[in-house]
Design a protein around this motif. Structure first.
Motif, PDB file in Angstrom:
ATOM      1  N   LEU A 178      -0.385  -1.454   3.514  1.00 26.21           N
ATOM      2  CA  LEU A 178      -1.772  -1.605   3.067  1.00 26.21           C
ATOM      3  C   LEU A 178      -2.638  -0.762   3.979  1.00 26.21           C
ATOM      4  O   LEU A 178      -2.687  -0.988   5.188  1.00 26.21           O
ATOM      5  N   HIS A 180      -6.274   0.421   5.046  1.00 25.06           N
ATOM      6  CA  HIS A 180      -7.641  -0.103   4.974  1.00 25.06           C
ATOM      7  C   HIS A 180      -8.633   0.847   5.634  1.00 25.06           C
ATOM      8  O   HIS A 180      -8.312   1.602   6.554  1.00 25.06           O
ATOM      9  N   SER A 224      -5.628  -9.181  -0.568  1.00 24.84           N
ATOM     10  CA  SER A 224      -4.750  -8.104  -1.025  1.00 24.84           C
ATOM     11  C   SER A 224      -3.357  -8.241  -0.418  1.00 24.84           C
ATOM     12  O   SER A 224      -2.344  -7.988  -1.078  1.00 24.84           O
ATOM     13  N   LEU A 241      -0.908   0.358  -0.698  1.00 25.58           N
ATOM     14  CA  LEU A 241      -2.095  -0.131  -1.404  1.00 25.58           C
ATOM     15  C   LEU A 241      -3.327   0.324  -0.635  1.00 25.58           C
ATOM     16  O   LEU A 241      -3.489  -0.006   0.541  1.00 25.58           O
ATOM     17  N   CYS A 243      -7.093   0.123   0.275  1.00 24.89           N
ATOM     18  CA  CYS A 243      -8.219  -0.815   0.264  1.00 24.89           C
ATOM     19  C   CYS A 243      -9.347  -0.192   1.086  1.00 24.89           C
ATOM     20  O   CYS A 243      -9.492  -0.466   2.281  1.00 24.89           O
TER      21      CYS A 243
END
Length: 252
Positions: A178, A180, A224, A241, A243
């Motif tokens: 993830l 960010h 998430s 992912l 974000c």
């Protein structure tokens, strides 16, 4: 998002004494998991005792300390379904002024730490019916001035994610990353530096920078993460992912 799918699962969150790590730990606890936490600072252990079943302190680069910590997780849970790594902290420095030791310290903290936690968790993940690993990193893997260490560690984490997926996938454990950015956390300093702004300037201009018009919140990152931890999300493997409020929509 339903919590029932995760109720009773065992989870380890590293860096629970960071802003994002604390949010992830709280979110998974709300989902009903059996929670173990790791902290970078031993002084943070007392606070962890109020909600985690088990906590330990270790430098992410200290191999023996990580081994000992996961041994204690094994004793507490006997297996592990979820590993989320949030222990890394930002590192900002201009190319000509940043000591190479600071550069490597950040890469070591994130990459070596992710590797050690994943390696020591692997037997516990393999012994479970299913497993999920989520590696947090900065979205600035695309590169930016002053973020040589952050960008390198983030890119390395995303590649490590792909390799771990090959290692753990056959045993029922998926691995995802993830990435960010533009989140109200310690890492906002990286976003500001990349855009040659102060943090106050970035906050005042956020409506011009990201499509959402606002900074993300740690709780949104945590939701998430929980999504990636769901047992039904089995086809998402070796993915990153993003974000970041949509800022990187044309860059990755």
């Amino acid at each position: 998002m339903t919590c029932e799918a995760l109720r009773g699962a065992s989870a380890l969150v590293t860096g629970a004494d960071t802003g994002l790590g604390a949010a992830v730990a709280a979110n998974l606890l709300q989902a009903g998991v059996r929670l173990a936490t790791h902290v970078n600072d031993p002084a943070a252990l007392a606070a962890q005792a109020t909600f985690a079943e088990f906590s330990f302190a270790a430098q992410a680069t200290d191999e023996q300390a990580v081994i000992n910590g996961l041994h204690q997780v094994n004793q507490a849970f006997g297996t592990l379904n979820i590993l989320v790594t949030c222990h890394s902290q930002p590192c900002i420095g201009d190319l000509l002024n940043q000591p190479y030791t600071a550069f490597w310290e950040h890469l070591d903290q994130q990459l070596t730490g992710n590797y050690l936690f994943a390696r020591e968790a692997a037997p516990l993940l393999k012994s479970a019916d299913w497993g999920r690993v989520v590696l947090l990193c900065s979205a600035w893997a695309v590169g930016a001035p002053g973020l040589a260490a952050v960008a390198s560690a983030a890119a390395g984490t995303q590649v490590l994610c792909k390799t771990l997926s090959r290692e753990l996938g056959p045993h029922g454990t998926t691995v995802n990353a993830l990435a960010h950015a533009f989140t109200e956390s310690e890492w906002l300093a990286c976003d500001a530096r990349a855009l040659s702004l102060g943090e106050a300037q970035l906050r005042s201009q956020i409506g011009q920078r990201v499509p959402t018009g606002r900074l993300g919140q740690p709780e949104q990152i945590a939701h998430s993460v929980r999504l990636l931890c769901q047992p039904v999300i089995g086809a998402a493997v070796a993915q990153t992912l993003q974000c970041n409020g949509g800022f990187f929509r044309h860059r990755t």
